[in-house]
Motif scaffolding. Sequence first.
Motif, PDB file in Angstrom:
ATOM      1  N   LEU A   1       0.874  -1.060  -0.149  1.00 56.67           N
ATOM      2  CA  LEU A   1      -0.008   0.047  -0.034  1.00 56.67           C
ATOM      3  C   LEU A   1       0.775   1.230  -0.043  1.00 56.67           C
ATOM      4  N   ARG A   2       1.865   1.311   0.797  1.00 55.64           N
ATOM      5  CA  ARG A   2       2.555   2.312   0.990  1.00 55.64           C
ATOM      6  C   ARG A   2       4.254   2.252   0.871  1.00 55.64           C
TER       7      ARG A   2
ATOM      8  N   PHE B   1       1.407  -8.713  -6.275  1.00 59.93           N
ATOM      9  CA  PHE B   1       1.639  -7.751  -5.234  1.00 59.93           C
ATOM     10  C   PHE B   1       0.458  -6.766  -5.464  1.00 59.93           C
ATOM     11  N   PHE B   2       0.365  -6.441  -6.833  1.00 59.18           N
ATOM     12  CA  PHE B   2      -0.541  -5.212  -7.183  1.00 59.18           C
ATOM     13  C   PHE B   2      -2.228  -5.786  -7.052  1.00 59.18           C
TER      14      PHE B   2
ATOM     15  N   ALA C   1      -4.235  -4.042  -4.199  1.00 59.29           N
ATOM     16  CA  ALA C   1      -5.584  -3.026  -4.714  1.00 59.29           C
ATOM     17  C   ALA C   1      -6.483  -3.658  -3.580  1.00 59.29           C
ATOM     18  N   ILE C   2      -6.726  -4.917  -3.481  1.00 59.21           N
ATOM     19  CA  ILE C   2      -7.881  -5.429  -2.565  1.00 59.21           C
ATOM     20  C   ILE C   2      -7.629  -5.101  -1.181  1.00 59.21           C
ATOM     21  N   LEU C   3      -6.455  -4.883  -0.666  1.00 65.27           N
ATOM     22  CA  LEU C   3      -6.418  -4.256   0.707  1.00 65.27           C
ATOM     23  C   LEU C   3      -6.671  -2.985   0.684  1.00 65.27           C
ATOM     24  N   ALA C   4      -6.477  -2.122  -0.379  1.00 63.73           N
ATOM     25  CA  ALA C   4      -6.996  -0.818  -0.398  1.00 63.73           C
ATOM     26  C   ALA C   4      -8.520  -0.579  -0.337  1.00 63.73           C
TER      27      ALA C   4
END
Length: 437
Positions: free
Chosen positions: A97-98, A425-426, A430-433
């Motif tokens: 994410l960051r 990872f992408f 994206a799903i975590l965000a």
Amino acid sequence: MTVLSRRVEPAVTRPATSRRLEAWLAQLEAAHPMGIDLGLDRVSEVGRRMGLLGITLARRVITVAGTNGKGSTVAMLEALARAHGLSTASYTSPHLLRYNERLRLNGVEASDNMLIAGFEAVEAARLDGSPVSLSYFEVGTLAALWAIAGSQPDLAILEVGLGGRLDAVNIIDADVAVITTIARDHAEYLGDDLDGIGREKAGIFRAGRPAVLGSRDLPESVRATAAELGTTIVAIGDAFHWQEAGPSVWCWQGGGCAAAGLSLDDLPDPGLPLDNAATALQALTLADVALDVVATRRALADVRLPGRMQWLGQWCLDVGHNPHAAAYLAGRLHAMPCKGRTWILLGMLGDKDADGVIGALAAVADAWVTVTLEGVRARSAAELAEHVQASGAAVAFQAASPEAGAEWLSGRLAPEDRVLVCGSFFTVGAILAWMQA
């Protein structure tokens, strides 16, 4: 050692430092003609100008290489070291994410200001004399090493980004080297020959210093390289061992001079590969950490690693993106049967082995959702669906993005269903965000 505090910013605003960090990252992405540019000449020269070569980065340095399992090994090394009272620094890649996730000091993500200061230090050294062109990863690695050197932790844990011998992390001499697994991935850079890949990974070894082999199935070239360099090998299944001792409980027996005869019993399952947990314990003993069973149990019970078999309700998120990792995921899911359907939400980059991943997951998949990833290495949901269909399975939905796939799927899940999000990872990021939003 300075311990950084975590700041939670209001969701509606981005502070000036965040905007500055975003600008720096955008500049770094555009500055070098190649996103990945293996080789140590350029990064070593800038590292020399920064005073990073030949210094004591930390009291002990552990460098971790491998195809799969690096992230979980680093996470357990960090958790175990901190539980034993050590100050730590860890450098990993990529992030979910960051960008701040890549550098952690005493378990806390680096602040924007620390990262920016590191980038500024690299930029000043890069331009001090004949300008040197550096890739995004190389600048990030040098900035992280600069920050770690400034904090002087008891233990620095460095994850190799790609390969080993020519990876930017390898400008630092590790006190203990670790290799987790070796499989085919990043063929455009490392090739398809496992012996060749093994030699590249073993390039992190140093003469007279120990190397921990955390897999029972490594190419012969790894041991051959160790013999050529004069590196002492400490291998799982040979020098050190683990075995199950009951439901979600295991025990570990150490090896090598530092841990000969040492045994730790009734250890909790960390929810991560136990080969990697055993490897982390062995590496710490070789880094002169006296293992305490109570501290070890506490660390393994508490360790968490986003994006690795991470369960959020019915959703399991894992960044696995090659057949070896997919086979591990399939085995874990097979051991955890559910009454409903197992959905696979899959998004992969165009240079990954989609057929191998799909084939490994086929035995546990009841339904598939394919999603499109963006960028120059992107693979569309339609193209990915063709690979799924070629395996003999049907695709329930093709989504324009991971978020769109999750939205479609969330309205169709039965209470007893589960979802595996994987492939990149992408995709997981994206799903975590999406879940946080």
